[in-house]
Design a protein around this motif. Sequence first.
Motif, short mmCIF file in Angstrom:
data_model
loop_
_atom_site.label_atom_id
_atom_site.label_comp_id
_atom_site.label_asym_id
_atom_site.label_seq_id
_atom_site.Cartn_x
_atom_site.Cartn_y
_atom_site.Cartn_z
N ASP A 103 -2.91 3.53 6.78
CA ASP A 103 -3.07 2.35 5.93
C ASP A 103 -1.89 2.15 4.99
O ASP A 103 -1.86 1.15 4.26
N ALA A 104 -0.95 3.09 4.96
CA ALA A 104 0.12 3.08 3.97
C ALA A 104 1.37 2.39 4.50
O ALA A 104 1.78 2.63 5.64
N GLN A 105 1.97 1.56 3.67
CA GLN A 105 3.27 1.00 4.01
C GLN A 105 4.41 1.88 3.51
O GLN A 105 5.53 1.77 4.00
N ALA A 106 4.13 2.74 2.52
CA ALA A 106 5.15 3.64 2.00
C ALA A 106 4.51 4.95 1.57
O ALA A 106 3.32 4.99 1.23
N LEU A 107 5.31 6.00 1.61
CA LEU A 107 4.87 7.33 1.18
C LEU A 107 5.56 7.65 -0.14
O LEU A 107 6.79 7.59 -0.24
N PHE A 108 4.77 7.98 -1.16
CA PHE A 108 5.30 8.32 -2.48
C PHE A 108 5.27 9.84 -2.64
O PHE A 108 4.19 10.42 -2.75
N LEU A 161 5.91 -6.75 -7.45
CA LEU A 161 5.36 -6.11 -6.26
C LEU A 161 4.10 -5.34 -6.64
O LEU A 161 4.15 -4.15 -6.97
N PRO A 162 2.93 -5.98 -6.61
CA PRO A 162 1.69 -5.26 -6.89
C PRO A 162 1.39 -4.25 -5.79
O PRO A 162 1.68 -4.49 -4.61
N THR A 163 0.83 -3.11 -6.19
CA THR A 163 0.60 -2.03 -5.24
C THR A 163 -0.87 -1.60 -5.25
O THR A 163 -1.61 -1.86 -6.19
N ARG A 164 -1.24 -0.91 -4.18
CA ARG A 164 -2.57 -0.33 -4.08
C ARG A 164 -2.45 1.04 -3.43
O ARG A 164 -1.78 1.20 -2.42
N ARG A 165 -3.11 2.03 -4.03
CA ARG A 165 -3.08 3.38 -3.46
C ARG A 165 -4.06 3.47 -2.30
O ARG A 165 -5.16 2.91 -2.35
N THR A 196 0.83 -1.21 0.00
CA THR A 196 0.00 0.00 0.00
C THR A 196 0.86 1.25 0.00
O THR A 196 1.84 1.36 0.75
N ILE A 197 0.45 2.22 -0.83
CA ILE A 197 1.23 3.45 -1.03
C ILE A 197 0.31 4.66 -0.91
O ILE A 197 -0.79 4.68 -1.48
N LEU A 198 0.78 5.67 -0.20
CA LEU A 198 0.08 6.95 -0.09
C LEU A 198 0.80 7.97 -0.96
O LEU A 198 1.91 8.38 -0.64
N PRO A 199 0.21 8.40 -2.09
CA PRO A 199 0.84 9.43 -2.91
C PRO A 199 0.66 10.81 -2.26
O PRO A 199 -0.40 11.13 -1.73
N LEU A 200 1.70 11.61 -2.32
CA LEU A 200 1.68 12.97 -1.79
C LEU A 200 2.13 13.92 -2.89
O LEU A 200 3.19 13.74 -3.50
#
Length: 407
Positions: A43-48, A33-37, A3-7
């Motif tokens: 809920d995010a595992q990474a910050l984009f 590595l499939p991702t979901r926004r 899971t990724i949170l776009p900023l």
Amino acid sequence: MFTILPLASRFHAPDLVEAACAALAAGLAAQGLPTRRVEDASDAQALFLVTGGTEHLALEAAAQRPDPVLLLAHPAQNSLPAALEVLARLHQIGRQGRLFLINGTGTAAADLARTAHHLAVRARMARLRLGLIGTPSDWLVASRPDPARVTETWGPAVIEVPLADLEAALRQADPVAAEALDQGFRQGATRILEPSAADLRTAAQVAAALRSLVAAQRLDACSVRCFDLVTGLATTGCLGLSDLMDAGIVAGCEGDLPAALTMLWVQALTGRLSFMANPQDLDPAAGTLWLAHCTIARKLVQTYALRSHFESALGVGIQGTWAPGPVTLVRIGGEDLRGLYVAEGEAVACGSAEDRCRTQVQVRLQGGLASLLARPLGNHHILVPGHWAAELREYHNLFIDSQPARA
């Protein structure tokens, strides 16, 4: 799904932001590595960091996330400069973070995929139940951590089960299950030496009792104060521990919590079974070490014989033949359970010495013998097929070594 949170800054066009998010998702999917926004930092595992001007947004999101904070950047729209500034600030305030520049070159995407696996393992470890059946054996003077420390540092809940519960389960053991276990171990063995038919029946009853107790307590792993079975009932738990391991339930001996925890971690990270053993002899010049114990998963060996338990000459032990090939030797320990010993090498021989526990494996290690003698973390060490030192150290650096020391 990762899971990724776009900023993104409000000054950047939405279509450019969308294109950057789509390109990142495609690049990571190509690396497996499939991702979901997601829209919520929790809920995010990474910050984009899609654009520049997102530094404060990233720090606000990081405040809602545990360490390590994973930052993703791409080579446009001032994404990388913003990510560098955020990572620098995280370090200034004592937070741990990692930055991955996803640009189609290098290993960043693969590194992120591996880190995502570590995150999944960390989450799984926090859901596991590790049973301590009885107390640690009296001689384990350096391997008796506070169960609360196990949970605090590594994640699994420690379920303390009185040895009397195993004794009660033994009295109620299912005779059909015990008979099936007896026959299964007999049929798979190449030889049966010391154990009598009665020895095998009793050991199989213990195995059936362990099965039922583990199921009743919903355990993912256990460590058993097994020598009380020897002194009290003239039998052993060696078959039962082997049976559990073959079923995917980590099972350790002597109530050694750090050793069982090591086995549980190794299995969660690598998907492989492991062998808990005593170091017996070593040759620093040759880089070789002998390991031995009286139980092992049958799935780990090429063949096995049924023998008596070494120290007591009672019950049933397992003498297995380990295949030559790459191995990793690992142990968790220390007062705070943050210590890690790990060394890679090759399994080079098996033994049958009568003055050691029954399954005997000689390994040639690529370093690590000096520290084993100078700064041991305990007696039992864990042997796992394959070379895993880099992955184990990376996980340890991410989640264990980075934790603040407890007073």
